[in-house]
Design a protein around this motif. Structure first.
Motif, PDB file in Angstrom:
ATOM      1  N   PHE A 216      23.235 -32.620 -39.433  1.00 12.52           N
ATOM      2  CA  PHE A 216      24.434 -31.701 -38.802  1.00 12.52           C
ATOM      3  C   PHE A 216      23.917 -31.856 -37.640  1.00 12.52           C
ATOM      4  N   GLY A 217      25.069 -32.142 -36.994  1.00 11.29           N
ATOM      5  CA  GLY A 217      24.379 -32.510 -35.350  1.00 11.29           C
ATOM      6  C   GLY A 217      24.416 -33.303 -34.653  1.00 11.29           C
ATOM      7  N   ASP A 218      24.009 -34.763 -35.280  1.00 17.01           N
ATOM      8  CA  ASP A 218      23.788 -35.739 -35.148  1.00 17.01           C
ATOM      9  C   ASP A 218      24.950 -36.527 -34.427  1.00 17.01           C
ATOM     10  N   SER A 219      24.266 -36.946 -33.860  1.00 15.20           N
ATOM     11  CA  SER A 219      25.921 -37.985 -32.678  1.00 15.20           C
ATOM     12  C   SER A 219      25.207 -39.303 -31.970  1.00 15.20           C
ATOM     13  N   ILE A 220      25.857 -40.222 -32.722  1.00 16.48           N
ATOM     14  CA  ILE A 220      25.954 -41.407 -32.212  1.00 16.48           C
ATOM     15  C   ILE A 220      25.435 -41.551 -31.470  1.00 16.48           C
ATOM     16  N   ALA A 221      26.352 -41.028 -29.827  1.00 15.32           N
ATOM     17  CA  ALA A 221      25.823 -41.304 -28.465  1.00 15.32           C
ATOM     18  C   ALA A 221      24.646 -40.733 -28.223  1.00 15.32           C
ATOM     19  N   ARG A 222      24.649 -39.477 -28.453  1.00 14.79           N
ATOM     20  CA  ARG A 222      23.396 -38.324 -28.171  1.00 14.79           C
ATOM     21  C   ARG A 222      22.123 -39.484 -28.650  1.00 14.79           C
TER      22      ARG A 222
END
Length: 517
Positions: A216-222
């Motif tokens: 949860f919370g993973d983001s490619i951009a981040r």
């Protein structure tokens, strides 16, 4: 020690005999691995008498899965098939028309002869259901029957449109996954939950892309911003906040503008978080939901790349609908696309559908037999072990169509030229502005080119290679017979033979109308 059969049950018994007790999941895994090389996974034995719930059953992957299960283990239990429809009568008709009467089952028809339909009806149980609805749209009695009797759940259903409305895609690909996992947790006999995803949940990651789970919370951009020490770090991905954003937007929009604006919102949110389209974005969120609820349940996610026609099983070249790479191949054969925006050395990560099905069954049995809770990821593709480049793909297409051209609407053979590949649409415009290289023969050809270029851009310049280490380990655990009957050895694919003699002939037979062959 007395001789024994190599079955899933006997392997579990052997672990108990050797260790006395099963102290930890790790102990059990290690003990099993000692025996797997000799015994194999026991795929056919595991499937015997198993009751299974399968979604996406009228789709390409779903039909192939049903066919392979019934042909390899006719003594399987009931296959509960979730089928969309307004009522039971409607789904019964869909079962007969779209599954029982489908060409893909012709080998089963040959095996069972006049008793084929009776056999199918004895195994297949159509259920009215909808991933988009609470409790999957099932009646309460049916929902309880599933929870009491199902041993295995396989989730094959998805909304695969790249430009789908955000609310529709999220409700199917993310919330639908959540509803299925909730049902899985209610199933008192369940041995394994398997979800078919896509390797492109990894977004535009580069290099060798490992088989790792999302949290949860993973983001490619981040992830990219942090890796490059950017001063602007995008926010974490909050699925609940995304759902609220959708609801708030719908309340403020007029009904006649909702569809285009909701599509725009989906693409905007996907790109903010680093995904190229709403399909891969919502599928990634679906994986996050599944992973968060897998601590006490044997759970498998299989991530195929671009799925092509069958290479051999149940027969070569079967396909349903135009898959992701196929519009390019078809337009090219029809003479409507002789140039395209793609880097020639970019890899087309194509994998035959029957290999995907075999990997699904092997992974399902592997973790269904072990009984060890937790999430297991398997990517199945060819880019890291047997890559096919875009320029090679179109060279193979040229070879086929040169020898066996299509026929146009006037009854003439379609003349094709070798595909010209350009890095960008601007490069194509420059090419046509020079001398007498001229212009496209028809205005609609340029429209097709622009549309396809925009749609495929995330894939025609893709820099990642999908690691299939877990899939290779899985193959090593299979017996020699299993590797023959359930092969997913992608290293053995001969791309020229597959494209020229299997895949395009399959497209011509099952998809392309007005064909010369």
């Amino acid at each position: 020690m007395a001789d024994r059969k190599c079955t899933s049950q006997s392997k579990r018994d052997l672990v108990v005999t050797r260790a006395g007790i099963l102290t930890t999941p790790k102990d059990r895994e290690v003990a099993e691995e000692d025996e797997e090389d000799e015994c194999g996974l026991g795929i056919e034995e595991f499937l015997r008498d198993k009751n299974m719930l399968i979604t996406g059953t009228t789709g390409f992957v779903g039909k192939l899965l049903i066919e392979k299960i019934l042909r390899s283990q006719p003594d399987v239990g009931k296959l509960f098939l979730l089928i969309q429809g307004p009522n039971q009568e409607a789904v019964n008709k869909r079962l007969r028309h779209e599954i029982i009467n489908a060409e893909i089952f012709k080998r089963l028809k040959e095996v069972h002869g006049s008793s084929y339909e009776a056999f199918m009806l004895s195994k297949l149980v159509p259920i009215v259901g909808h991933l988009e609805e609470d409790f999957l749209g099932m009646e309460e009695k049916v929902h309880k029957d599933i929870a009491d009797n199902v041993d295995v759940i396989v989730s094959c259903a998805a909304n695969t449109r790249f430009d789908e409305r955000y609310d529709v895609a999220l409700n199917t690909n993310t919330n639908g996954a959540l509803r299925l996992v909730k049902l899985a947790r209610r199933c008192r006999k369940l041995q394994v939950f398997l979800h078919v995803s896509t390797a492109y949940v990894n977004g535009p990651r580069t290099g060798l892309i490992k088989e790792r789970a999302f949290s949860f919370g993973d983001s490619i951009a981040r992830e990219e911003a942090m890796a490059t020490h950017s001063q602007e770090i995008p926010p974490i991905l909050d699925i609940g906040a995304e759902a609220k954003r959708i609801n708030d937007a719908l309340e403020g929009w007029a009904e006649n503008t909702a569809t285009p604006r909701m599509k725009e919102l989906g693409l905007e949110r996907a790109k903010i978080h680093g995904w190229p389209n709403v399909y891969s974005f919502t599928k990634a969120m679906g994986e996050m939901v599944i992973g968060s609820m897998s601590n006490d349940l044997p759970t498998v996610i299989v991530r195929p790349t671009i799925i092509g026609s069958t290479i051999q099983d149940p027969f070569p070249g079967w396909i349903q609908g135009l898959r992701m790479a196929d519009p390019l191949i078809v337009y090219y054969g029809k003479g409507q696309l002789n140039l395209f925006t793609a880097e020639g050395k970019t890899i087309v990560d194509l994998v035959p559908a029957d290999m995907v099905i075999n990997a699904i069954l092997a992974a399902l049995v592997r973790h269904g037999s072990s009984g060890v809770a937790g999430l297991n990821i398997y990517q199945i593709g060819t880019s890291s072990i047997n890559p096919l480049r875009f320029d090679e793909l179109f060279n193979h297409c040229y070879e086929h169509y040169l020898s066996f051209p299509l026929i146009d609407s006037e009854g003439k053979f379609v003349h094709i030229e070798k595909m010209k590949l350009f890095d960008t649409l601007a490069d194509i415009s420059s090419y046509f502005s020079i001398g007498e290289n001229g212009r496209l023969k028809k205005a609609k050809d340029m429209h097709i080119l622009r549309k396809l270029s925009v749609t495929y851009e995330p894939y025609t310049s893709y820099k990642g290679r999908f690691d299939i280490a877990n899939a290779k380990k899985l193959m090593k655990r299979m017996s020699r017979v299993e590797r023959s009957n359930f092969t997913f050895d992608v290293a053995a694919i001969d791309w020229r033979d597959y494209i020229v003699n299997v895949h395009i002939p399959g497209l011509r037979k099952h998809i392309i109308s007005g064909d010369a062959s």
